[in-house]
Design a protein around this motif. Structure first.
Motif, PDB file in Angstrom:
ATOM      1  N   UNK A 106      20.791  76.234  35.720  1.00 25.48           N
ATOM      2  CA  UNK A 106      20.482  75.375  36.867  1.00 25.48           C
ATOM      3  C   UNK A 106      18.979  75.117  36.968  1.00 25.48           C
ATOM      4  N   UNK A 107      18.184  76.150  36.762  1.00 27.09           N
ATOM      5  CA  UNK A 107      16.728  76.004  36.809  1.00 27.09           C
ATOM      6  C   UNK A 107      16.248  75.073  35.701  1.00 27.09           C
ATOM      7  N   UNK A 108      16.811  75.207  34.510  1.00 31.24           N
ATOM      8  CA  UNK A 108      16.424  74.340  33.398  1.00 31.24           C
ATOM      9  C   UNK A 108      16.766  72.883  33.690  1.00 31.24           C
ATOM     10  N   UNK A 109      17.934  72.642  34.255  1.00 30.79           N
ATOM     11  CA  UNK A 109      18.343  71.261  34.576  1.00 30.79           C
ATOM     12  C   UNK A 109      17.413  70.651  35.610  1.00 30.79           C
ATOM     13  N   UNK A 110      17.140  71.398  36.675  1.00 35.34           N
ATOM     14  CA  UNK A 110      16.308  70.861  37.756  1.00 35.34           C
ATOM     15  C   UNK A 110      14.824  70.853  37.413  1.00 35.34           C
ATOM     16  N   UNK A 111      14.478  71.381  36.252  1.00 41.44           N
ATOM     17  CA  UNK A 111      13.102  71.211  35.773  1.00 41.44           C
ATOM     18  C   UNK A 111      12.816  69.738  35.487  1.00 41.44           C
ATOM     19  N   UNK A 112      13.869  69.014  35.135  1.00 39.54           N
ATOM     20  CA  UNK A 112      13.709  67.614  34.751  1.00 39.54           C
ATOM     21  C   UNK A 112      14.464  66.645  35.657  1.00 39.54           C
ATOM     22  N   UNK A 113      15.544  67.124  36.274  1.00 39.97           N
ATOM     23  CA  UNK A 113      16.397  66.264  37.106  1.00 39.97           C
ATOM     24  C   UNK A 113      16.178  66.600  38.576  1.00 39.97           C
ATOM     25  N   UNK A 114      15.918  65.607  39.422  1.00 37.29           N
ATOM     26  CA  UNK A 114      15.762  65.885  40.854  1.00 37.29           C
ATOM     27  C   UNK A 114      17.047  66.453  41.449  1.00 37.29           C
ATOM     28  N   UNK A 115      16.976  67.565  42.163  1.00 37.73           N
ATOM     29  CA  UNK A 115      18.170  68.089  42.829  1.00 37.73           C
ATOM     30  C   UNK A 115      18.720  67.043  43.807  1.00 37.73           C
ATOM     31  N   UNK A 116      19.965  66.623  43.647  1.00 42.89           N
ATOM     32  CA  UNK A 116      20.496  65.545  44.497  1.00 42.89           C
ATOM     33  C   UNK A 116      20.649  65.941  45.959  1.00 42.89           C
ATOM     34  N   UNK A 117      21.184  67.130  46.199  1.00 42.40           N
ATOM     35  CA  UNK A 117      21.333  67.666  47.553  1.00 42.40           C
ATOM     36  C   UNK A 117      21.130  69.171  47.480  1.00 42.40           C
TER      37      UNK A 117
END
Length: 225
Positions: free
Chosen positions: A23-34
């Motif tokens: 999850x941390x790796x994904x949100x390093x590049x993708x804005x957390x939607x909610x």
């Protein structure tokens, strides 16, 4: 029995180690939607207005105000300010007004990945996510996600939404006074008001404004510039 234990161990590993890291790796590049809090507030009927904006398009006055108000050593620590925690503990033990010692990194970990609450389980997970985002994101990304996940009022999330709703401008146009006003309500964004604030919030806003000047002069926000 061995298979059951192996499955339990595997499940715990996925939930507590692999899942958070992914999850941390994904949100390093993708804005957390909610965030979990956004969902909870929406279910409570408070609405949900959330607009992402890059930190490079947010007036520097706001990160400075947030550092001044919430975490003066943000650029120096590695996720935890133990001095602030000790002061908060001493303050609370003395029976004074309850004071938190959470850093911006800890607040970001809580806002994005976890639910509200004060249980030991949630605090433990908060510490784990704090370590992960400090390692995987770095200070600028932590501040960027923080700016975009903060609750600034009922259904109002992030700097861009707050700037437009309260001042009719984009987050890139916020003045120091406006940024200080936004930072001033953060301990109680559902109780305190940005527009026509009470005496306490108005005074706190001025104090944050002065402290923001110190943050600017001493380069205390250099890690997010």
């Amino acid at each position: 029995m061995r298979r059951l234990l192996r499955n339990i161990f595997l499940g715990l590993f996925i939930v507590l180690v692999a899942g958070p890291i992914l999850a941390v790796l994904v949100f390093r590049f993708v804005p957390p939607p909610v965030t979990p809090l956004m969902v909870i507030r929406a279910v409570e009927g408070k609405g949900l207005d959330h607009r992402w904006r890059s930190i490079d398009d947010v007036a520097p006055a706001l990160p400075r105000a947030l550092i001044a108000a919430e975490d003066a050593r943000f650029c120096e620590h590695h996720g935890f300010d133990f001095g602030a925690l000790q002061k908060a503990y001493a303050n609370n033990e003395a029976g004074k007004k309850i004071r938190g010692g959470s850093t911006i990194s800890q607040q970001t970990a809580k806002n994005v990945f976890l639910w509200p609450g004060r249980s030991y389980v949630r605090k433990g997970l908060e510490a784990w996510f704090t370590v992960l985002i400090e390692i995987g994101w770095g200070k600028k990304r932590i501040m960027e996600v923080y700016l975009n996940s903060i609750e600034f009022g009922p259904g109002i999330y992030g700097a861009e939404t707050a700037a437009q709703r309260y001042f009719g401008v984009g987050a890139d146009k916020l003045t120091q006074a406006q940024a200080s006003r936004l930072a001033a309500i953060l301990p109680s964004p559902l109780k305190w008001k940005v527009i026509k604030p009470g005496k306490y919030v108005a005074g706190r806003s001025k104090k944050i404004g002065r402290a923001s000047g110190t943050v600017r002069r001493e380069g205390m926000a250099g890690c997010v510039a």
